[in-house]
Enzyme design. Structure first.
Site, short mmCIF file in Angstrom:
data_model
loop_
_atom_site.label_atom_id
_atom_site.label_comp_id
_atom_site.label_asym_id
_atom_site.label_seq_id
_atom_site.Cartn_x
_atom_site.Cartn_y
_atom_site.Cartn_z
N ASP A 255 0.86 -1.31 -0.02
CA ASP A 255 -0.10 0.07 0.02
C ASP A 255 0.83 1.21 0.02
OD1 ASP A 255 1.03 0.32 2.49
OD2 ASP A 255 -0.93 0.25 3.69
N GLU B 266 -5.94 2.39 -0.86
CA GLU B 266 -4.47 2.25 -1.37
C GLU B 266 -3.81 1.09 -1.38
OE1 GLU B 266 -4.41 3.51 3.04
OE2 GLU B 266 -5.77 3.46 1.49
N ASN C 241 -4.88 13.18 0.47
CA ASN C 241 -6.25 13.51 0.83
C ASN C 241 -6.72 14.92 1.62
OD1 ASN C 241 -7.19 11.45 -1.08
ND2 ASN C 241 -7.58 9.88 0.55
N ASP D 188 -6.50 10.44 -6.01
CA ASP D 188 -6.73 9.61 -7.11
C ASP D 188 -5.71 9.72 -8.02
OD1 ASP D 188 -9.37 9.01 -6.06
OD2 ASP D 188 -10.53 10.45 -7.39
#
Length: 608
Positions: A475, A518, A483, A492
């Protein structure tokens, strides 16, 4: 003397008056008989004309129905109306004879019924219902009615000819009566009467004999027999003219019937040929239906290719060829299947190398130098055929045939290309839909559902073959920061950049998936954890060097942590144990400082 003369004159006058009266009476009776003969001629002519018009209408309708040529149908209505009119006239002409009148009424009823069936078939033909018109014609009812009409007309004609002969006999009897009346007259008038009688007899016998002779020839089958002797009498002239007209119409009607039969024979031959073509086309359509059904059910390119290789040689026998499909991403026509021993380049060719795709229509070379040769074919090909496969103006593919496609195979080729184009479009749509169900829409990587299905399949394969199978769980480090600081669109962008880097770095046999959020998963068949760790390290290093930008701003450096595990026989077959092992290694990497690759305990022990 004078008294005798007066007496003789009186007697002569009396005799002459008597003779004149007798002659006048005989002449009137003979004229009446001749009128009946003329009447019989009119009945014969009208009956033959009725039959001729009905036969013309039937021939025209058959020709119209069989050939679909409007010229055959133009005179059907007029001929039917003429047949009805003459049938009605025939009833009126026979009103003096109850037996003949009954026959005429039967003829009129049959003509009316047959005319109705012809008008119904003509209406269906004009409406375009050729199948219905042919079915109406093929019932046999029309033929039966025509036979009945011909039989009734034949009976009427036979009876009328018999009456005509009787009436002619009556004429001769009247003539004999007048002759004996003249021969037995007074001596004073004998010379005049003899001269007049002889002249009269000769003037009548000659045309009567001529008429009887010609009628005998006609009865014997000589339809060209005509009365060409001078009648020297207007009545006989009219009778002779009427007879000649009737014979001419009869001969023309027979000739027209023969011509109609010849045309009908030709039409039947054409119909038989067309029926054969329709049967062959029906077989082809049935074969293509089976092919289309199988192509619609095909799930892979290999299945589609197998169907093409089986069915196309049956649709177009003895013509080798190949089917190319358009690859949008590479803008190339790549081969899907080849048959008939034809070998093609697997690399494919560009669309502009095929003249059929350039022109959007068929392109073929039937002999050397007859047309431009497509670049993908090569200069050595002196006869071939390229058929473009298009859908909504978009290039789907091209059908390449090494040989000449004759006129008899044009229909097969047209229907074949339509079916193949439709199948390719459907196959492309199915593949697109499948991609949508197994791909993550944001990163275009395989989704978790596909990962779980693939992992179970790879575990089953590894169990059978004994080959190694490894799994990577990874990840993005500190993903929440992107974010929180830059918004979800920035997050994104980071996910897309990382996914693109992993997709380009891992080998083709590795399955790269988005596990969720993620987190990512990589299935590596045929690879141990130690070997896989080296590849993962390269990916980790490349991702740590990424500088992701979004909306004109730099988001900063990115790093990932990786956990690697290898499947063992003691693990669950659904892959859950393997995922947990790789996930545990990932958490170790997180605890040990992130941005690193860590093997699970078993894999670490094996590598040590």
């Amino acid at each position: 003397m004078s008294h005798r003369i007066v007496v003789l004159c009186g007697i002569l006058c009396l005799v002459m008056v008597l003779l004149a009266g007798l002659l006048l009476d005989g002449s009137m009776q003979m004229r009446s008989s001749l009128g009946w003969v003329t009447h019989s001629s009119q009945v014969l002519k009208t009956a033959n004309r009725t039959l001729g018009h009905l036969q013309q209408a039937e021939s025209g309708q058959r020709g119209y129905t069989l050939t679909r040529n409007p010229e055959f149908g133009e005179t059907v209505a007029a001929e039917i109306a003429a047949a009805k009119h003459d049938a009605a006239a025939l009833v009126n002409l026979t009103a003096d004879n109850s037996a003949q009148n009954e026959r005429a009424r039967q003829v009129r009823a049959l003509v009316t019924e047959r005319a109705a069936s012809l008008e119904k078939a003509a209406a269906m033909t004009r409406a375009g219902d050729f199948a219905g018109a042919q079915a109406s014609t093929a019932t046999g009812r029309g033929r039966y009615l025509m036979l009945m009409v011909e039989a009734r007309v034949g009976d009427l004609l036979a009876e009328e000819r018999s009456l005509s002969v009787d009436r002619m006999g009556a004429v001769e009897r009247r003539l004999n009566y007048i002759r004996w009346l003249v021969l037995l007259g007074t001596p004073l008038t004998v010379a005049i009467i003899v001269i007049m009688g002889v002249a009269l007899i000769r003037g009548i016998r000659r045309p009567v004999d001529a008429m009887m002779t010609v009628m005998g020839k006609l009865g014997a089958g000589d339809r060209s027999a005509r009365i060409d002797v001078a009648m020297r009498s207007s009545e006989f002239e009219r009778l002779a003219g009427g007879y000649n007209a009737m014979a001419g119409e009869l001969e023309a009607a027979v000739a027209d019937q023969v011509d109609s039969e010849e045309r009908l024979k030709v039409a039947n031959q054409e119909l038989s040929s067309n029926a054969q073509v329709l049967r062959e086309r029906g077989e082809v359509i049935e074969l293509l239906g089976g092919m289309a059904h199988r192509m619609q059910a095909a799930r892979t390119d290999e299945e589609l290719a197998a169907i093409i290789r089986v069915f196309v040689p049956r649709v177009l026998p003895d013509i080798p060829g190949a089917l190319y499909a358009h690859n949008n991403s590479r803008n190339l026509l790549v081969p899907i299947a080849a048959w008939g021993g034809l070998e093609v380049e697997q690399a494919g060719f560009a669309p502009d190398q095929c003249w059929a795709l350039r022109r959007g229509q068929s392109h073929y070379v039937t002999e050397e130098g007859s047309d431009i040769v497509c670049a993908h074919v090569g200069a050595e090909a002196d006869h071939y055929h390229c058929e473009p496969l298009l859908a909504g103006g978009e290039v789907i593919g091209v059908l390449y045939l090494r040989g000449v496609v004759g006129a008899e195979n044009r229909f097969r080729l047209t229907v074949l290309t339509e079916n193949i184009a439709s199948a390719l479009v459907n196959h492309r749509l199915q593949r697109g839909l499948r991609e949508q169900t197994i791909r993550d829409p944001l990163t275009s990587l395989f989704n978790r559902r596909y990962m779980e299905e693939t992992l179970a399949l790879e575990i089953a394969r590894a169990t059978r073959t004994g080959s190694p199978l490894s799994l990577v769980m990874c990840d993005i480090d500190h993903f929440k920061r992107f974010n929180d600081e830059f918004g979800h669109e920035a997050g994104d962008a980071v996910l897309q950049a990382v996914a693109s880097e992993m997709r380009s770095r891992f080998r083709d046999g590795d399955v790269v998936c988005r596990f969720g959020g993620e987190e990512f998963t990589i299935i590596a068949p045929g690879t141990s954890a130690a070997v896989l760790a080296g590849r993962v390290e390269i990916v980790r290093q490349a991702i740590s060097e990424l500088m992701v930008s979004q909306g004109g701003r730099t988001l900063g450096a990115t790093s990932m942590s990786f956990g690697v595990a290898t499947w063992e026989e003691s693990m669950e077959r659904d892959g859950s144990t393997l995922i947990k092992s790789a996930d545990a290694a990932l958490y170790r990497a997180k605890r040990e400082g992130r941005n690193r690759v860590v093997l699970d305990a078993r894999a670490e022990a094996l590598s040590a």
